[in-house]
Design a protein around this motif. Structure first.
Motif, PDB file in Angstrom:
ATOM      1  N   LYS A   1       0.823  -1.214   0.000  1.00  0.00           N
ATOM      2  CA  LYS A   1       0.000   0.000   0.000  1.00  0.00           C
ATOM      3  C   LYS A   1       0.852   1.257   0.000  1.00  0.00           C
ATOM      4  O   LYS A   1       0.601   2.199  -0.755  1.00  0.00           O
ATOM      5  CB  LYS A   1      -0.926   0.026   1.217  1.00  0.00           C
ATOM      6  CG  LYS A   1      -2.120  -0.864   1.099  1.00  0.00           C
ATOM      7  CD  LYS A   1      -3.009  -0.690   2.318  1.00  0.00           C
ATOM      8  CE  LYS A   1      -4.244  -1.552   2.215  1.00  0.00           C
ATOM      9  NZ  LYS A   1      -5.132  -1.363   3.364  1.00  0.00           N
ATOM     10  N   ASP A   2       1.869   1.313   0.881  1.00  0.00           N
ATOM     11  CA  ASP A   2       2.722   2.498   0.936  1.00  0.00           C
ATOM     12  C   ASP A   2       3.535   2.650  -0.338  1.00  0.00           C
ATOM     13  O   ASP A   2       3.755   3.767  -0.815  1.00  0.00           O
ATOM     14  CB  ASP A   2       3.647   2.450   2.152  1.00  0.00           C
ATOM     15  CG  ASP A   2       2.937   2.852   3.434  1.00  0.00           C
ATOM     16  OD1 ASP A   2       1.909   3.557   3.359  1.00  0.00           O
ATOM     17  OD2 ASP A   2       3.408   2.467   4.518  1.00  0.00           O
ATOM     18  N   PHE A   3       3.962   1.542  -0.930  1.00  0.00           N
ATOM     19  CA  PHE A   3       4.710   1.591  -2.182  1.00  0.00           C
ATOM     20  C   PHE A   3       3.843   2.235  -3.264  1.00  0.00           C
ATOM     21  O   PHE A   3       4.289   3.141  -3.973  1.00  0.00           O
ATOM     22  CB  PHE A   3       5.133   0.175  -2.592  1.00  0.00           C
ATOM     23  CG  PHE A   3       5.994   0.130  -3.820  1.00  0.00           C
ATOM     24  CD1 PHE A   3       7.361   0.281  -3.713  1.00  0.00           C
ATOM     25  CD2 PHE A   3       5.441  -0.074  -5.077  1.00  0.00           C
ATOM     26  CE1 PHE A   3       8.170   0.234  -4.838  1.00  0.00           C
ATOM     27  CE2 PHE A   3       6.234  -0.124  -6.207  1.00  0.00           C
ATOM     28  CZ  PHE A   3       7.613   0.029  -6.094  1.00  0.00           C
ATOM     29  N   GLU A   4       2.608   1.776  -3.384  1.00  0.00           N
ATOM     30  CA  GLU A   4       1.692   2.332  -4.382  1.00  0.00           C
ATOM     31  C   GLU A   4       1.386   3.799  -4.110  1.00  0.00           C
ATOM     32  O   GLU A   4       1.393   4.620  -5.026  1.00  0.00           O
ATOM     33  CB  GLU A   4       0.396   1.525  -4.413  1.00  0.00           C
ATOM     34  CG  GLU A   4       0.563   0.149  -5.022  1.00  0.00           C
ATOM     35  CD  GLU A   4      -0.715  -0.674  -4.975  1.00  0.00           C
ATOM     36  OE1 GLU A   4      -1.814  -0.077  -4.942  1.00  0.00           O
ATOM     37  OE2 GLU A   4      -0.606  -1.912  -4.973  1.00  0.00           O
ATOM     38  N   ARG A   5       1.114   4.134  -2.851  1.00  0.00           N
ATOM     39  CA  ARG A   5       0.808   5.532  -2.503  1.00  0.00           C
ATOM     40  C   ARG A   5       1.963   6.448  -2.833  1.00  0.00           C
ATOM     41  O   ARG A   5       1.781   7.529  -3.387  1.00  0.00           O
ATOM     42  CB  ARG A   5       0.460   5.651  -1.022  1.00  0.00           C
ATOM     43  CG  ARG A   5      -0.903   5.127  -0.696  1.00  0.00           C
ATOM     44  CD  ARG A   5      -1.212   5.302   0.780  1.00  0.00           C
ATOM     45  NE  ARG A   5      -2.509   4.748   1.081  1.00  0.00           N
ATOM     46  CZ  ARG A   5      -2.783   3.995   2.134  1.00  0.00           C
ATOM     47  NH1 ARG A   5      -1.824   3.737   3.021  1.00  0.00           N
ATOM     48  NH2 ARG A   5      -3.974   3.516   2.333  1.00  0.00           N
ATOM     49  N   PHE A   6       3.178   6.044  -2.470  1.00  0.00           N
ATOM     50  CA  PHE A   6       4.336   6.877  -2.734  1.00  0.00           C
ATOM     51  C   PHE A   6       4.548   7.059  -4.231  1.00  0.00           C
ATOM     52  O   PHE A   6       4.777   8.168  -4.708  1.00  0.00           O
ATOM     53  CB  PHE A   6       5.601   6.297  -2.089  1.00  0.00           C
ATOM     54  CG  PHE A   6       6.833   7.089  -2.416  1.00  0.00           C
ATOM     55  CD1 PHE A   6       7.013   8.357  -1.891  1.00  0.00           C
ATOM     56  CD2 PHE A   6       7.803   6.588  -3.261  1.00  0.00           C
ATOM     57  CE1 PHE A   6       8.139   9.116  -2.199  1.00  0.00           C
ATOM     58  CE2 PHE A   6       8.926   7.325  -3.576  1.00  0.00           C
ATOM     59  CZ  PHE A   6       9.100   8.597  -3.041  1.00  0.00           C
ATOM     60  N   HIS A   7       4.466   5.999  -4.986  1.00  0.00           N
ATOM     61  CA  HIS A   7       4.733   6.098  -6.422  1.00  0.00           C
ATOM     62  C   HIS A   7       3.575   6.750  -7.179  1.00  0.00           C
ATOM     63  O   HIS A   7       3.784   7.251  -8.286  1.00  0.00           O
ATOM     64  CB  HIS A   7       5.107   4.738  -6.995  1.00  0.00           C
ATOM     65  CG  HIS A   7       6.484   4.320  -6.568  1.00  0.00           C
ATOM     66  ND1 HIS A   7       7.621   4.909  -7.066  1.00  0.00           N
ATOM     67  CD2 HIS A   7       6.923   3.418  -5.659  1.00  0.00           C
ATOM     68  CE1 HIS A   7       8.686   4.391  -6.500  1.00  0.00           C
ATOM     69  NE2 HIS A   7       8.284   3.480  -5.637  1.00  0.00           N
ATOM     70  N   ASN A   8       2.398   6.787  -6.620  1.00  0.00           N
ATOM     71  CA  ASN A   8       1.288   7.515  -7.244  1.00  0.00           C
ATOM     72  C   ASN A   8       1.368   9.010  -6.967  1.00  0.00           C
ATOM     73  O   ASN A   8       0.843   9.803  -7.736  1.00  0.00           O
ATOM     74  CB  ASN A   8      -0.064   6.960  -6.768  1.00  0.00           C
ATOM     75  CG  ASN A   8      -0.358   5.620  -7.403  1.00  0.00           C
ATOM     76  OD1 ASN A   8       0.121   5.296  -8.477  1.00  0.00           O
ATOM     77  ND2 ASN A   8      -1.167   4.825  -6.721  1.00  0.00           N
ATOM     78  N   VAL A   9       2.034   9.379  -5.850  1.00  0.00           N
ATOM     79  CA  VAL A   9       2.185  10.798  -5.501  1.00  0.00           C
ATOM     80  C   VAL A   9       3.297  11.430  -6.299  1.00  0.00           C
ATOM     81  O   VAL A   9       3.214  12.581  -6.671  1.00  0.00           O
ATOM     82  CB  VAL A   9       2.482  10.928  -3.970  1.00  0.00           C
ATOM     83  CG1 VAL A   9       2.892  12.329  -3.613  1.00  0.00           C
ATOM     84  CG2 VAL A   9       1.253  10.509  -3.177  1.00  0.00           C
ATOM     85  N   THR A  10       4.359  10.665  -6.583  1.00  0.00           N
ATOM     86  CA  THR A  10       5.537  11.248  -7.259  1.00  0.00           C
ATOM     87  C   THR A  10       5.363  11.305  -8.751  1.00  0.00           C
ATOM     88  O   THR A  10       4.518  10.767  -9.349  1.00  0.00           O
ATOM     89  CB  THR A  10       6.800  10.442  -6.924  1.00  0.00           C
ATOM     90  OG1 THR A  10       6.612   9.084  -7.287  1.00  0.00           O
ATOM     91  CG2 THR A  10       7.128  10.564  -5.464  1.00  0.00           C
TER      92      THR A  10
END
Length: 93
Positions: free
Chosen positions: A84-93
């Protein structure tokens, strides 16, 4: 999932409530003295006597990991994130 450590990633983790990073150090290439460090962010203070395998130590997220994000010669630093955090981080950047 692993991603390379950056100051931007640390800011993201701090905003998500992470306070510490477990660490695992591996020697990737003895001949060239190339080292790898894997950090795993955690929100609660880890018990040094009961760290989960394969982690050997932990750091306060705003101290050593912040210095590591500036780069260490001969060292590759990765952060192990939940899906989840991997997806959230890469969707924000």
């Amino acid at each position: 999932m692993k991603t390379e450590l950056t100051k931007r990633l640390l800011g993201f983790l701090i905003k998500r409530g992470y306070k510490y990073c477990l660490s695992q150090i591996t020697c990737i290439d003895k001949q060239d003295a190339y080292t790898g460090i894997t950090l795993k962010p955690v929100k609660k203070h880890p018990n040094l006597g009961k760290l989960p395998q394969p982690f050997q130590n932990y750091y306060n997220i705003i101290q050593e990991p912040l210095q590591m994000a500036s780069g260490i010669s001969g060292t590759q630093i990765w952060v192990e994130l939940s899906g989840k955090d991997f997806e959230r981080f890469h969707n924000v950047t």
